[in-house]
Write a protein that holds these residues in place. Structure first.
Motif, PDB file in Angstrom:
ATOM      1  N   TYR A   1       0.838  -1.202   0.000  1.00 42.31           N
ATOM      2  CA  TYR A   1       0.000   0.000   0.000  1.00 42.31           C
ATOM      3  C   TYR A   1       0.870   1.248   0.000  1.00 42.31           C
ATOM      4  N   TYR A   2       1.877   1.268   0.877  1.00 38.31           N
ATOM      5  CA  TYR A   2       2.764   2.430   0.981  1.00 38.31           C
ATOM      6  C   TYR A   2       3.551   2.645  -0.304  1.00 38.31           C
ATOM      7  N   GLU A   3       4.133   1.598  -0.837  1.00 40.10           N
ATOM      8  CA  GLU A   3       4.998   1.753  -2.015  1.00 40.10           C
ATOM      9  C   GLU A   3       4.210   2.099  -3.270  1.00 40.10           C
ATOM     10  N   ARG A   4       2.968   1.663  -3.360  1.00 36.72           N
ATOM     11  CA  ARG A   4       2.169   2.007  -4.543  1.00 36.72           C
ATOM     12  C   ARG A   4       1.773   3.480  -4.554  1.00 36.72           C
ATOM     13  N   VAL A   5       1.859   4.164  -3.404  1.00 34.11           N
ATOM     14  CA  VAL A   5       1.678   5.619  -3.395  1.00 34.11           C
ATOM     15  C   VAL A   5       2.676   6.273  -4.346  1.00 34.11           C
ATOM     16  N   PHE A   6       3.870   5.705  -4.449  1.00 32.71           N
ATOM     17  CA  PHE A   6       4.937   6.262  -5.279  1.00 32.71           C
ATOM     18  C   PHE A   6       5.093   5.517  -6.611  1.00 32.71           C
ATOM     19  N   GLY A   7       4.155   4.609  -6.904  1.00 30.68           N
ATOM     20  CA  GLY A   7       4.174   3.899  -8.180  1.00 30.68           C
ATOM     21  C   GLY A   7       5.072   2.685  -8.214  1.00 30.68           C
ATOM     22  N   TYR A   8       5.497   2.159  -7.053  1.00 32.10           N
ATOM     23  CA  TYR A   8       6.384   0.999  -7.003  1.00 32.10           C
ATOM     24  C   TYR A   8       5.561  -0.293  -7.077  1.00 32.10           C
ATOM     25  N   ASP A   9       6.166  -1.344  -7.688  1.00 33.81           N
ATOM     26  CA  ASP A   9       5.531  -2.658  -7.792  1.00 33.81           C
ATOM     27  C   ASP A   9       6.501  -3.736  -7.338  1.00 33.81           C
ATOM     28  N   LEU A  10       5.965  -4.816  -6.766  1.00 32.32           N
ATOM     29  CA  LEU A  10       6.800  -5.947  -6.379  1.00 32.32           C
ATOM     30  C   LEU A  10       7.363  -6.657  -7.602  1.00 32.32           C
ATOM     31  N   LYS A  11       8.637  -7.028  -7.497  1.00 31.57           N
ATOM     32  CA  LYS A  11       9.321  -7.694  -8.606  1.00 31.57           C
ATOM     33  C   LYS A  11      10.318  -8.693  -8.012  1.00 31.57           C
ATOM     34  N   TRP A  12      10.472  -9.838  -8.678  1.00 31.31           N
ATOM     35  CA  TRP A  12      11.461 -10.817  -8.241  1.00 31.31           C
ATOM     36  C   TRP A  12      12.843 -10.416  -8.753  1.00 31.31           C
ATOM     37  N   VAL A  13      13.836 -10.458  -7.862  1.00 28.83           N
ATOM     38  CA  VAL A  13      15.221 -10.164  -8.219  1.00 28.83           C
ATOM     39  C   VAL A  13      16.118 -11.187  -7.539  1.00 28.83           C
ATOM     40  N   GLU A  14      17.334 -11.264  -8.007  1.00 25.51           N
ATOM     41  CA  GLU A  14      18.305 -12.155  -7.375  1.00 25.51           C
ATOM     42  C   GLU A  14      19.368 -11.315  -6.688  1.00 25.51           C
ATOM     43  N   VAL A  15      19.480 -11.473  -5.377  1.00 18.70           N
ATOM     44  CA  VAL A  15      20.443 -10.712  -4.608  1.00 18.70           C
ATOM     45  C   VAL A  15      21.459 -11.663  -4.000  1.00 18.70           C
ATOM     46  N   THR A  16      22.578 -11.083  -3.595  1.00 24.52           N
ATOM     47  CA  THR A  16      23.619 -11.851  -2.916  1.00 24.52           C
ATOM     48  C   THR A  16      23.630 -11.458  -1.455  1.00 24.52           C
TER      49      THR A  16
END
Length: 375
Positions: free
Chosen positions: A76-91
């Motif tokens: 809810y908070y991040e969509r205020v700024f237009g962000y979307d969940l995405k899968w990434v690969e981190v170390t």
């Protein structure tokens, strides 16, 4: 349970806890990096950009153990700024792993220097936490898109709140203070450019007893800087005239009013900087020096707005009065150059109806000789 990677401001744990609405107990936090990316400030803004760069390492925060409700609140908070969940690969500590992160929308902001979280936290942490409190209070009432359209004002209200916490405390003769108020519940039933705050509270009476539980409301504005330009050598002032909603809503037949230069203090800006900026935007004036006239509330019974009123010493030759204003804010502002005596005659005749201008002119009349002698 969900694992999430944060590269930006949500690495600030007080902000993260504000958004999820609870302490981070049960969440395992560690450092991780997204390869081939770097993190820079968005130039002139209060947030970072994540940018592709071969061989780069975007170092962030990996959190494991977020509940479904945590993720829903973060979404809810991040969509205020237009962000979307995405899968990434981190170390991370356990090697490479796929997790989710909130990915930003396309942007046209220029990149500034490398982003340092501690620098951001020192300048913006408290403001963004306060803004997040307001944002999350609308969950179930407003969509993230609705809030995105008014987030600038939410951020400005938060900046005013934080500024009030840092100011020198001014108490009345009784000595009663904020600690003598017990707030039992709060809500914001309306929010757009401005907002309305409702509170259920009680406060300490002058007889020492606590009042009954009361329902009270306040109109939430921001801090504003106001400045009256004065040329001490020529003994003249510049007043501005513009259309105003307040008189129109009251039914006044004269909604165009004479007033001082004024504007909202933007987040990260000092009131003095705001006064100078507004003088340029509204009148094309570069002020030489500011003198503080008054700091205070225009209507403390129902409005949170706080005024920083200044005299702006400046050269005002013939032709200094212009039609100006910020085009992006649809401002249409006309300057009026006049001798101080004329402005004071208008004040005495009831032709000036904006109280901060009246206050500034009375102050100037009292300090006129000192300023003229110095000039």
């Amino acid at each position: 349970m969900t694992a999430l990677f944060f590269y930006g401001t949500l690495r600030h744990l007080p902000l993260l806890e504000t958004v999820i609405g609870r302490p981070l107990e049960g969440v395992d936090l560690s450092e991780a990096a997204l390869p081939d990316y770097v993190i820079h400030w968005a130039d002139g803004q209060a947030f970072p950009l994540i940018l592709p760069q071969a061989g780069g390492q975007a170092v962030g925060l990996l959190g494991k153990g977020f509940s479904d409700e945590d993720v829903a609140r973060l979404d809810y908070y991040e969509r205020v700024f237009g962000y979307d969940l995405k899968w990434v690969e981190v170390t991370g500590p356990d090697g490479a792993q796929k997790v989710q992160m909130f990915w930003p929308p396309e942007t046209t902001y220029a990149a500034g220097p490398a982003f340092v979280l501690s620098d951001w936290a020192a300048r913006w942490g408290a403001v963004n936490c306060r803004a997040a409190e307001e944002v999350m209070g609308y969950r179930g009432q407003k969509t993230p898109e609705d809030l995105g359209a008014i987030y600038g004002m939410i951020h400005a209200r938060a900046a005013s709140y934080v500024l009030a916490q840092t100011e020198d405390t001014v108490l009345g003769p009784s000595g009663n203070a904020r600690a003598d108020v017990e707030i039992l519940a709060t809500s914001n039933p309306y929010a757009n450019f401005f907002a309305l705050s409702e509170m259920r509270l009680r406060y300490r009476r002058f007889d020492g007893e606590m009042s009954p539980v009361l329902d009270r409301a306040a109109f939430l504005g921001t801090d504003a800087a106001l400045v009256l330009p004065y040329d001490a050598g020529r003994d003249r002032v510049l007043l501005i005239e513009q259309f105003r909603m307040g008189p129109l809503a009251r039914g006044d037949k004269g909604p165009w009013q004479l007033e001082p230069i004024a504007g909202r203090v933007d987040p990260g800006e000092t009131p003095e900087d705001c006064a100078r900026r507004e003088a340029v935007e509204e009148a094309g004036l570069t002020l030489d020096r500011l003198e503080e006239i008054h700091l205070g509330y225009p209507s403390p019974g129902c409005v949170s707005e706080f005024f920083h009123i200044y005299l702006g010493l400046v050269d005002l030759p013939d032709g200094a009065a212009k039609v100006a204003g910020a085009a992006g804010e649809h401002e249409d502002i006309k300057g009026h150059l006049m001798p101080l005596d004329q402005a004071l005659e208008m004040l005495d005749a009831g032709q000036i109806r904006v109280t901060p201008l009246a206050l500034a002119l009375h102050w100037l009349a009292r300090n006129r000789d000192r300023l003229r002698n110095a000039a």
